[in-house]
Scaffold this active site. Structure first.
Site, PDB file in Angstrom:
ATOM      1  N   TYR A 438       0.739  -0.435  -0.187  1.00 14.12           N
ATOM      2  CA  TYR A 438      -0.186   0.208   0.336  1.00 14.12           C
ATOM      3  C   TYR A 438       0.742   1.584   0.065  1.00 14.12           C
ATOM      4  CZ  TYR A 438      -0.122  -0.010   5.327  1.00 14.12           C
ATOM      5  OH  TYR A 438      -0.102   0.077   7.036  1.00 14.12           O
ATOM      6  N   GLU A 439       0.051   2.774  -0.543  1.00 15.16           N
ATOM      7  CA  GLU A 439       0.785   3.662  -0.564  1.00 15.16           C
ATOM      8  C   GLU A 439       1.463   3.813  -1.315  1.00 15.16           C
ATOM      9  OE1 GLU A 439      -0.615   5.356   0.745  1.00 15.16           O
ATOM     10  OE2 GLU A 439      -1.600   5.494   1.645  1.00 15.16           O
ATOM     11  N   GLY A 440       1.713   2.479  -2.688  1.00 18.70           N
ATOM     12  CA  GLY A 440       2.875   2.497  -3.624  1.00 18.70           C
ATOM     13  C   GLY A 440       3.548   1.168  -3.006  1.00 18.70           C
TER      14      GLY A 440
END
Length: 597
Positions: A438-440
């Site tokens: 998550y978040e890239g």
């Protein structure tokens, strides 16, 4: 076992490596005196250990649950703990005093974030997303939006979310379909579906402030047509008290591998006429504003990796000191605790060395961010901002990748008992697995490191950092004692490997773009190892100086040097292997046909 905040190491890194005294001297940071900071960290460590940490394993066994069509009840104890968290002022540590925060530097907030996530990653995700919402509105929100939302979120009365992902639009936000139709009163009516929304619905706060990416009817295609909107769960009346329920509803939550106590919601906007939202900033600049939130979150997720690794390490050490099995290799009257076994010590030192390197790099990055915001001259601010921006994808990507490795090693230390859920070791492994996603993902962080942070300026920032690494290597090589000199040689060789990779990236991006990007994740890991090793080398120099000064806590500083030596021997030595894989091996990946997979 319970969680014990590693305050001694945190304060060492803050003072000796991140330059707390220099940060304290910046305009606006005068309250961050060493004495005040130590008191803050001690109190935060107590709160996390006593209030939050006991909820972690129970929350994993009894997760948040969805019911009655759109309601979510969080794990037992979470609601009370979050109210205590807000009442104690912990949500506002780094946020401006004018909105009710404490206005302390990012360097002070970072260990507080680490401790909260070590105590319970699932619990800490709610404050993390709220922090990002606050940052986005401080930067791009209108005066009315700031007045309506900031103080409530900073106090912990309300929470915030980030709504990007849709069923057909994951990392590729150009595919976002959620619509926002302008109304005569200046508001917008939103309709669409958002998925993977952390704490998108819960019972811990009076209101939830959703930041939502959407398109207006006449928006251009692609990412240039995305706007950002504030869509609260409850619409506020003139007195600021939550009133009418907005048309946004949680239609389900995900059943996850880890972070089970954290509700990951599917949110439906506008099924009953349209969810009322207000535009943040200007139309079609939503992605620009959302990246403010995402960059803050990416740094924080890197710290999460350190946090989970620290908790896994503490549990593994406690188990190794208590588990009796097998005799000592040099002979013993009976079985001994497994911490006497060489490979167990190797595993524990591997965990510890990686954690300390990642922590140091993150705290140094936090200090760079403070200098970028508060330094008195513009040139210094620009240089520190460039340094911080180069570090963010490394802190996010490398720290979360090593968290998986550290948590897995923690399971291994436990042996068969680590595979049993009741011992708790497996939870850290399962929780850590989301952090590289998550978040890239790590690949997205690595692509950012290659394209935006290395190639765009011809490697100028990267080369400048490597020069600093070499200065530390030279100081170590000139130091007294074999340990420092060996660390210096290892660091110099690793710096050379990184320099050659930077040259490869800069020199080959146009001619062999797929080959360069095939090596992007190894490049990120190489950068993490070298820059983490740089901080460990600096730590060894500082510890040596303390020992020469005759400090009382000789065991702590001696251990610092020993851990730095271990990192140099076991991790810095991997640098040339990464160099070979990137420079000579990446293009070969692209030569394979699809049929060969």
């Amino acid at each position: 076992m319970s969680y014990a905040a590693p305050l001694k190491d945190m304060l060492f890194v803050m003072n000796e490596l991140a330059g707390l005294s220099q940060i304290n001297a910046l305009p606006g940071c005068e309250d961050a005196t060493p004495e005040t900071v130590e008191a803050i960290l001690e109190e935060n460590g107590r709160f996390c250990a006593e209030v939050v940490a006991p909820l972690n394993h129970e929350g994993d066994k009894q997760p948040s649950f969805w019911h009655d069509g759109d309601q979510v009840t969080t794990s037992k104890g979470f609601k009370a703990a979050f109210k205590a968290f807000g009442a104690a002022g912990w949500q506002g540590v780094q946020h401006p005093a004018e909105f009710g925060g404490q206005g302390l530097p990012k360097l002070v907030a970072t260990p507080c974030i680490e401790m909260l996530n070590s105590a319970s990653l699932a619990f800490a995700l709610c404050p993390l997303l709220t922090d990002g919402t606050i940052e986005a509105l401080i930067t791009a929100g209108s005066d009315q939006q700031k007045a309506t939302y900031l103080e409530k979120m900073i106090s912990g009365e309300w929470t915030g979310t980030m709504n990007l992902t849709e069923p057909q639009a994951g990392s590729d936000l150009s595919l976002v379909r959620t619509r926002a139709v302008p109304q005569a009163d200046g508001t917008y009516k939103l309709s669409g579906t958002k998925i993977f929304i952390t704490y998108g619905e819960h019972d811990m706060a009076d209101n939830i402030v959703h930041l939502v990416l959407a398109r207006t009817p006449d928006a251009p295609d692609g990412v240039k047509g995305i706007s950002l909107f504030v869509v609260p769960k409850f619409l506020s009346g003139p007195d600021g008290v939550p009133g009418e329920r907005n048309d946004v509803h949680c239609v389900s939550i995900e059943h996850k591998m880890g972070i089970k106590a954290s509700p990951t919601a599917v949110l439906q906007f506008g099924d009953h006429g349209g969810a009322v939202g207000t535009l943040v900033g200007e139309e079609n600049r939503g992605l620009e504003y959302m990246f403010i939130m995402m960059n803050a979150a990416r740094f924080a997720v890197g710290v999460q990796g350190i946090s989970v690794a620290e908790r896994a390490y503490q549990k593994a050490v406690a188990y190794a000191k208590g588990r009796v099995q097998s005799r000592d290799l040099e002979g013993s009257a009976g079985p001994v605790t497994i911490i006497h076994q060489p490979d167990v010590r190797r595993m524990l030192m591997s965990m510890r060395a990686q954690i300390e390197a990642a922590r140091a790099l993150a705290y140094v990055g936090a200090a760079a961010s403070d200098l970028a915001h508060h330094a008195s001259d513009e040139q210094s601010r620009r240089e520190h901002q460039a340094f911080y921006e180069y570090l963010v994808p490394i802190i996010k990507g490398w720290s979360t990748e090593l968290a998986i490795d550290v948590a897995s090693t923690g399971v291994q230390v436990h042996g068969g008992m680590g595979f049993i859920e009741e011992t708790g070791a497996a939870q850290y492994y399962r929780d850590a697995r989301i952090l590289t996603i998550y978040e890239g993902t790590t690949a997205i962080q690595a692509n950012d490191l290659v394209g935006r942070k290395t190639a765009r300026d011809g490697g100028a920032v990267a080369y400048g950092i490597i020069r600093q690494v070499r200065e530390t290597a030279a100081a170590l090589a000139a130091g007294s004692g074999d340990d420092l000199q060996i660390i210096g040689r290892r660091l110099e060789a690793a710096a050379t490997a990184l320099e050659q990779v930077v040259a490869y990236v800069v020199g080959n991006l146009k001619a062999d773009i797929k080959g360069v990007f095939a090596g992007s994740v190894p490049y990120l890991k190489l950068a993490g190892i070298v820059l983490g090793g740089w901080q460990m080398g600096r730590a060894a120099l500082a510890a040596q100086q303390k020992l020469q000064d005759g400090v009382a806590d000789k065991d702590f500083y001696s251990a610092k040097i020993g851990t730095a030596r271990f990192f140099a021997d076991h991790f810095l030595t991997q640098a040339d292997a990464y160099r070979l894989a990137i420079v000579e091996g990446s293009s070969a990946v692209q030569a394979l046909s699809e049929a060969q997979f």
